[in-house]
Write an enzyme that holds these catalytic residues in place. Structure first.
Site, short mmCIF file in Angstrom:
data_model
loop_
_atom_site.label_atom_id
_atom_site.label_comp_id
_atom_site.label_asym_id
_atom_site.label_seq_id
_atom_site.Cartn_x
_atom_site.Cartn_y
_atom_site.Cartn_z
N HIS A 42 -4.10 14.03 0.80
CA HIS A 42 -4.35 13.14 1.94
C HIS A 42 -3.21 13.24 2.96
CE1 HIS A 42 -5.54 9.69 4.32
NE2 HIS A 42 -4.37 9.10 4.08
N ASP A 67 -9.53 0.36 1.53
CA ASP A 67 -8.54 -0.10 2.49
C ASP A 67 -8.99 0.30 3.90
OD1 ASP A 67 -6.19 -1.28 3.31
OD2 ASP A 67 -5.03 0.57 3.14
N TYR A 111 1.07 2.73 15.69
CA TYR A 111 1.84 2.87 14.44
C TYR A 111 3.29 3.32 14.61
CZ TYR A 111 1.82 8.00 13.85
OH TYR A 111 2.05 9.34 13.97
N ASP A 142 0.84 -1.19 0.00
CA ASP A 142 0.00 0.00 0.00
C ASP A 142 0.88 1.25 0.00
OD1 ASP A 142 -2.42 1.34 -0.06
OD2 ASP A 142 -2.58 1.44 2.12
N LYS A 147 -4.94 -2.04 10.09
CA LYS A 147 -5.11 -2.15 8.64
C LYS A 147 -5.34 -3.57 8.15
CE LYS A 147 -3.95 2.17 7.61
NZ LYS A 147 -4.72 3.08 6.78
N ARG A 195 0.04 16.30 13.25
CA ARG A 195 1.36 16.81 13.60
C ARG A 195 1.38 18.33 13.62
NH1 ARG A 195 2.70 12.69 10.20
NH2 ARG A 195 3.05 14.20 8.56
CA CA Z 1 -4.29 2.70 2.76
#
Ligand code: CA
Length: 424
Positions: free
Chosen positions: A142, A242, A253, A135, A262, A151
């Site tokens: 995005h 997704d 993450y 991916d 995911k 952030r």
């Molecule tokens: Ca994705």
């Protein structure tokens, strides 16, 4: 592919309803099952599928580089091993056999009855056996939106983003076909107000509007595919949802990236639309500044104008359109993604799936995830039934549709549709 001058006026002797995604210019490939029988390779025109195994058995595939086993198969992988030249010849044969005025097959009614099957008599199956799923993260809008939310709005893009088509290796086993429901995932979350993480059903379930490309066999381990060569190694594209669990993602993450947020499911549409069918819809990619490194440079049009839409259908309710985007908004092209993927000598194989990354456009109604559309839950999206959505609820069905259109020809992908069931 050289397209004939009369490409846009080409028609089939199989009826194609007005507005269909599947005129003869499309000829996508998929895997079907009829009456619970063996899976086999098929194409589609209008609301009918073309049974390619039967077409082969009846002798209409002579002088093509295929064997019956290539079509008498429960995935397209074997057929795809014949490479771009093979599948292109197959496409050209189908164009010839099914064009208006072509009598070879049409005049044999008993053959037509075996080969042409109404779509409502057919069960669609997973089109490919996916060996590896990668991916990417290739939409500038995005990446900017996510960077702004989590952030720093002034430094939303990380320093590597404009230099590297950022990607990660996903999980192939949980890629599922449109129509298959998923259960809400569970996992660890770390609410801001709590000192320790908690365990439970995901509260921030999200879709990601993506497309994915499927590869042919690539080169040997150690070799690379250039941007110039990339299209020879890409079979076609599907719609790709997704699924993402944002609360699980936020806690897990760092430092290695997405994992359980995911890998519980990603959904694809059943028909693979070939790059050859999409050729007329090529457009220029975005201007890339700073200038990319040499191995990522490319010439010509490598992006595609594909209209995309996301709809949410509450349980028993109407569809609500929540997003309209376009594949052409992608900053990194598929050719650059594949060149980058293989520049270190990584190999690709027939049936590998490469996700584009969430496709967000420049306007708030073109954002490709609920995270962005409802801006972290601060701008809920109203539904026709009076309810609203910050993320996806149990009972909701998420539908993605996509098509290209030019000079009166529409080549589409159908849809990928997935219902969310409560946690198991
Ligand atoms: Ca994705």
């Amino acid at each position: 592919m050289s397209l004939s001058a009369n490409y846009s006026s080409l028609t089939s002797w199989i009826e194609v309803p007005e507005g269909s995604d599947f005129p003869i210019q499309n000829l996508p490939f998929g895997i079907i099952r009829i009456n619970g029988g063996k899976k086999r390779v098929a194409s589609r025109i209008g609301d009918n599928v073309i049974d390619l195994k039967t077409l082969f058995v009846l002798g209409y595939m002579e002088n093509l580089p295929f064997e019956m086993e290539d079509f008498d198969s429960d995935s397209l992988n074997r057929m795809m091993r014949k490479g771009k030249q093979g599948t292109r010849k197959l496409r050209e044969r189908l164009l010839k056999l099914f064009s208006t005025g072509s009598a070879d097959l049409k005049n044999h009614e008993h053959h037509v009855n075996q080969v042409v099957v109404p779509i409502d008599q057919v069960e669609m199956c997973m089109p490919v056996e996916i060996g590896d799923y990668t991916d990417f993260y290739s939409s500038r809008e995005h990446a900017t939106n996510v960077g702004t939310m989590f952030r720093d709005p002034d430094n939303a893009l990380l320093p590597n983003w404009l230099w590297i088509p950022v990607g990660y290796h996903g999980r192939a086993s949980s890629v599922i076909l449109s129509g298959e429901a998923i259960h809400r995932p569970k996992g660890q979350q770390k609410p801001a107000e709590d000192q320790n993480p908690v365990f439970g059903p995901c509260k921030l379930l999200d879709f990601e509007l993506e497309m994915a490309f499927i590869t042919y066999d690539g080169k040997a381990l150690g070799d690379s595919i250039s941007t110039e060569e990339a299209e020879d190694y890409i079979f076609g594209m599907v719609l790709f949802n997704d699924w993402s669990a944002r609360d699980i993602q936020k806690w897990e993450y760092i430092p290695l990236g997405p994992f359980l947020a995911k890998n519980f499911a990603s959904s694809i549409s059943p028909w693979i639309v070939t790059l050859d069918a999409l050729e007329p819809f090529k457009v220029d990619g975005p201007d890339q500044q700073p200038e990319v490194l040499d191995y990522l440079k490319y010439r010509g049009r490598k992006s595609y104008d594909i209209n995309l839409e996301v709809l949410i259908q509450p349980d028993g309710g109407e569809e609500n359109s929540v997003c309209k985007s376009n594949f052409k908004y992608m900053y990194w092209t598929m050719a650059q993604q594949l060149a980058h993927h293989t520049v270190n000598g990584c190999n690709v194989r027939s049936g590998d799936l490469m996700g584009s990354g969430t496709i967000s456009g420049p306007t708030p109604d073109s954002y490709g995830s609920m995270l962005e559309l409802a801006w972290k839950g601060t701008k809920p999206i109203p539904m026709n039934d009076g309810s609203e959505r910050k993320f996806i609820l149990d009972g909701d069905t998420v539908i993605m549709r996509g098509f290209s259109s030019k000079d009166g020809v529409r080549v589409g992908f159908g849809e990928v549709s997935t219902k969310v069931l409560p946690t198991k």
